[in-house]
Every structure is written in C-alpha cells, then in structure tokens.
Write an enzyme that holds these catalytic residues in place. Structure first.
Site, short mmCIF file in Angstrom:
data_model
loop_
_atom_site.label_atom_id
_atom_site.label_comp_id
_atom_site.label_asym_id
_atom_site.label_seq_id
_atom_site.Cartn_x
_atom_site.Cartn_y
_atom_site.Cartn_z
N ASP A 12 0.78 -1.25 0.18
CA ASP A 12 -0.38 -0.02 -0.10
C ASP A 12 0.86 1.32 0.26
O ASP A 12 0.40 2.47 0.38
CB ASP A 12 -0.98 -0.10 1.27
CG ASP A 12 -1.80 -1.22 1.40
OD1 ASP A 12 -2.55 -1.60 0.47
OD2 ASP A 12 -1.84 -2.03 2.26
N LYS A 15 2.62 2.01 -5.15
CA LYS A 15 3.48 1.57 -6.23
C LYS A 15 2.54 1.82 -7.68
O LYS A 15 3.30 2.09 -8.51
CB LYS A 15 3.54 0.05 -6.14
CG LYS A 15 4.28 -0.50 -5.04
CD LYS A 15 4.43 -2.06 -4.86
CE LYS A 15 3.26 -2.73 -4.43
NZ LYS A 15 2.74 -2.21 -3.40
N GLY A 39 -4.10 -4.30 -4.69
CA GLY A 39 -4.93 -3.19 -5.16
C GLY A 39 -4.16 -1.96 -5.18
O GLY A 39 -3.29 -1.26 -4.44
N HIS A 40 -3.91 -1.59 -6.66
CA HIS A 40 -3.23 -0.33 -7.14
C HIS A 40 -4.29 0.63 -7.31
O HIS A 40 -4.76 0.60 -8.50
CB HIS A 40 -2.25 -0.77 -8.11
CG HIS A 40 -1.38 -1.93 -7.49
ND1 HIS A 40 -0.35 -2.63 -8.43
CD2 HIS A 40 -1.09 -2.32 -6.63
CE1 HIS A 40 0.39 -3.28 -7.82
NE2 HIS A 40 -0.17 -3.32 -6.54
N GLN A 198 1.94 -6.29 -3.34
CA GLN A 198 2.29 -6.16 -1.61
C GLN A 198 3.49 -5.59 -1.62
O GLN A 198 3.64 -4.47 -2.26
CB GLN A 198 2.48 -7.43 -1.34
CG GLN A 198 0.84 -8.44 -1.01
CD GLN A 198 0.53 -8.59 -2.32
OE1 GLN A 198 0.94 -9.53 -3.17
NE2 GLN A 198 -0.70 -8.60 -2.70
#
Length: 408
Positions: A12, A15, A39-40, A198
């Site tokens: 988080d 990235k 989740g990006h 991650q």
C-alpha cells in the site's frame, strides 16, 4: 532498460501510481507476483482507477502489459476488471497478455482460504481471495497453469464446478496467453517496467513470516516471475510512504497507540485514505520505520527509493520516525526475524521539524521547504540509499524526479 518497482514496506505504498507515472517511458509493463489480493490505485485527471490484476501501465493507450509467471490469476475477477476498464473508455483488447506459466485460482479456493485462516491459532488476516491456496497448490505441484488448459490429461483431473468454471474462461485465457520468456528476450533492448505486488516486508522469505503473502514480493521475484535472469534487471526502485501502514495481523513496532495516539492515527488514516483498495479494511498506521526500510533496501538491492504521501505531514509542527528498536532493554538497529522479538520491540523515535506548508504545488526537490528536505536527506543517510522520486499528491503531475530511473 529493465526497471523494477517494488513496495519497500508492508504494501500500500503507492506502487500503482508510480508504475503509472513511469510507464510513459516504458514500452511494456509486466506484473510479476500476487493476484487479486493486490490493489493499485491510480488517479488520472481526477478519475480514480482501482486495479487488482491488470498492470498499472494499461491506462496508457497502445502500451502492452503482461501478467507474469509468478502471478496467480482469478479469471472471473480478471475479466470483471477488464470490463470495468472498457466501461471507462480504456481499450484493453490486444494489449493484455498472460504468461503461460501463471497459475489459476479455482472457485473453491476463496472459501478454503478463509476457512484455513479462521482455523489458525494465530490468524494471518488473509484477504480471502484464494491466493494462499493457489500458491500452496503450486508448491505441492498440484496447481493448474494457463499452459495446461489444452492438456487433456490435466484437465481430466477436474469435474463439477471447477470444470464448468474453467470451460467458461478457457478460450479467452488461451487467446491471451504468451510465452513470456520468449517475449522478454524479444524485448531485451526495450524499456520494460516490472511491477511488484504487496511489499518487501510481506515477502514469503524475507518478510515478517508467517504474517506475509504467499508470493515473491521481493525484487528477485521480478526475474523468477518474468522468465529472465537477475543480471538482466538494471534498476530496482523501492516505494515507501512518509509513515507506515499495515493491513492484517503481524508485528508492527511503530504502530500508533490507539489510546494515546488515536487522534494522530485517525488523522493520518483519513488524510492518507488508508483503507484497503481490495478489502476496504482500515489500515493500521504508525511512524515511519527506518529499521524496516533499511532492511528492505539491503535485502532487495534497492538502487533508489520513491517517497510518497510526504504531503500528509504538511500541517505538523514536528514529525517523528523510528531509528531503532528497544527489545528487552537493548537497542536494536537490525531487523529481527523472530516474531516474539518483533512483538516486544518498542520504537526509538527521532523528532524532525515540520514544514507547516502545503507541498501540493512543489514540482522539484528545490521547491520543498528546508525541513522537508532535511527529513528526506536523513532517510537517505540512514538507509544509505538515495530518494530519487517524490510524490506529493495523487495525480500524475504531483510527482517529481530527482534521479531518472531510465538512465543507466
């Protein structure tokens, strides 16, 4: 040039935004690990996109993106995500490809994942997306790869719900699969951006085991997950926030104390939008952990750091960061492997003067107020790693480069 972007904390870190920002100068973008648990978040012209399996470079027209061999693919979630992109005017067809060595998440894996975590004496806090089950099946040599979809003997092992599910997506997946090693060799003289998932502290080997993800979120995963050798990687960038967050269970020495620092925690969480893109869970927040960050730099050969969310501290009179741990009365500056030691670790904090100024309009390092530059330079000196990119907001243009990662 082959440039790798990894998270240098517990995930988080931003990235997705950084990959999107750097993708303009890349010809191809390859995601090398994880699955729909990632989740990006990317914001372009005020519009927010939440990506989970598709590499962040997809938002640039004509860029080709690849899902690597180190990933575990949820077909249903993937095609839902692709439909979301199409609904938002992103033409992805003919631009998204999947390694034939990537593994597939089957329907029952999600519940198995949740049940396994619930039965643990020390739950990990899984996202329940079936990631751990898919990776364990892979390790047991019972997994299913895209390359196996037209292997009749392998497909004969499946029946009922699993077979029906695979038949639903089989043809679509076969159309998208490629020999990624051959493609990477073909593109060996091009700019390729490798996107991790991650963070380094969640890597299965070097992270805070067992409270980790099941894949290789370390920089070395870019080689194994994309079918190339480690000597073909030119630069490794580690993304970190100006503070610390973590989702799920596991030790986090710098976590804010809810009783004495609850107001600080809530401010950072709210201002930094610290809620999981995939799960919606509130993230645990704390002071920047420089002990962990330096460890991530060492274990991942990070060439340059990328600092995000620096603007969260704009209103603070002073800020603090962890420069050591106190464990059983001893000062420790090396990151421990022992979970009990980590759980006992108390952060040794150093204070820094705040800048009391909005950083939103800063477009160069020189634009930053001196206290902000002092904070950055302390981090560089502590980690013995330069900070080459700084982000002061969510939009693409709220980012500036000090050291161009595409220059050798």
């Amino acid at each position: 040039m082959k440039v790798v972007v990894i998270g240098a904390q517990w995930g988080d870190e931003g990235k997705g935004k950084i990959v999107d920002y750097l993708a303009e100068d890349a010809k191809y973008v390859v995601r090398y690990a994880g699955g729909p648990n990632a989740g990006h978040t990317i914001v372009v012209d005020g519009k927010q996109f939440a990506l989970h399996q598709v590499p962040s470079g997809i938002l640039y027209p004509n860029k080709k993106v690849f899902l690597g061999a180190g990933m575990v693919i949820d077909p249903e979630a993937l095609f839902n995500e692709l439909q979301m992109l199409k609904d938002n005017g992103i033409d992805w067809e003919g631009r998204v490809f999947i390694s034939d060595r990537a593994h597939i998440i089957l329907p029952g894996y999600r519940q198995m994942d949740k049940d396994r975590d619930a039965s643990r004496k020390r739950p990990i806090g899984t996202t329940g997306r079936g990631i751990g089950i898919a990776y364990s099946e892979k390790a047991h040599r019972d997994g299913l790869r895209l390359a196996d979809l037209d292997w009749s003997e392998k497909m004969a092992e499946f029946d009922g719900e699993n077979l029906e599910y695979l038949n639903k997506y089989k043809d679509k997946l076969i159309e998208m699969r490629v020999d990624l090693t051959a493609k990477m060799f073909e593109y060996r003289n091009e700019n390729v951006l490798f996107e991790g998932a991650q963070g380094a502290m969640l890597d299965i080997d070097s992270g805070t085991y067992p409270y980790v993800s099941s894949g290789a979120s370390c920089s070395a995963g870019a080689a194994t997950g994309c079918g190339i050798g480690p000597k073909d990687l030119d630069k490794i960038l580690g993304v970190f926030k100006a503070y610390q967050t973590r989702v799920g269970n596991g030790p986090m020495p710098t976590e804010f104390n809810n009783e004495s620092e609850g107001e600080l925690c809530e401010y950072v969480r709210k201002t930094g939008r610290e809620y999981g893109v995939t799960t919606g869970r509130a993230r645990r927040c704390g002071y920047l952990d420089l002990v962990a960050l330096r460890y991530a730099c060492i274990t991942n050969s990070i060439d340059s750091l990328v600092l995000t969310h620096l603007d969260i501290y704009d209103t603070f009179d002073e800020i603090e960061a962890c420069v050591a741990y106190e464990i059983d009365g001893k000062t420790v500056v090396d990151f421990p492997a022992s979970v009990p030691a980590m759980e006992k670790a108390k952060p040794v904090l150093q204070k820094f003067k705040g800048w009391k100024k909005s950083l939103k309009e800063c477009r160069s390092y020189e634009d930053l107020p001196k206290p902000a530059r002092d904070y950055v330079e302390f981090i560089e000196d502590y980690c013995k790693t330069p900070v080459g990119i700084i982000s002061v907001g969510y939009e693409r243009d709220e980012t500036f480069i000090r050291n161009d990662p595409w220059e050798k």
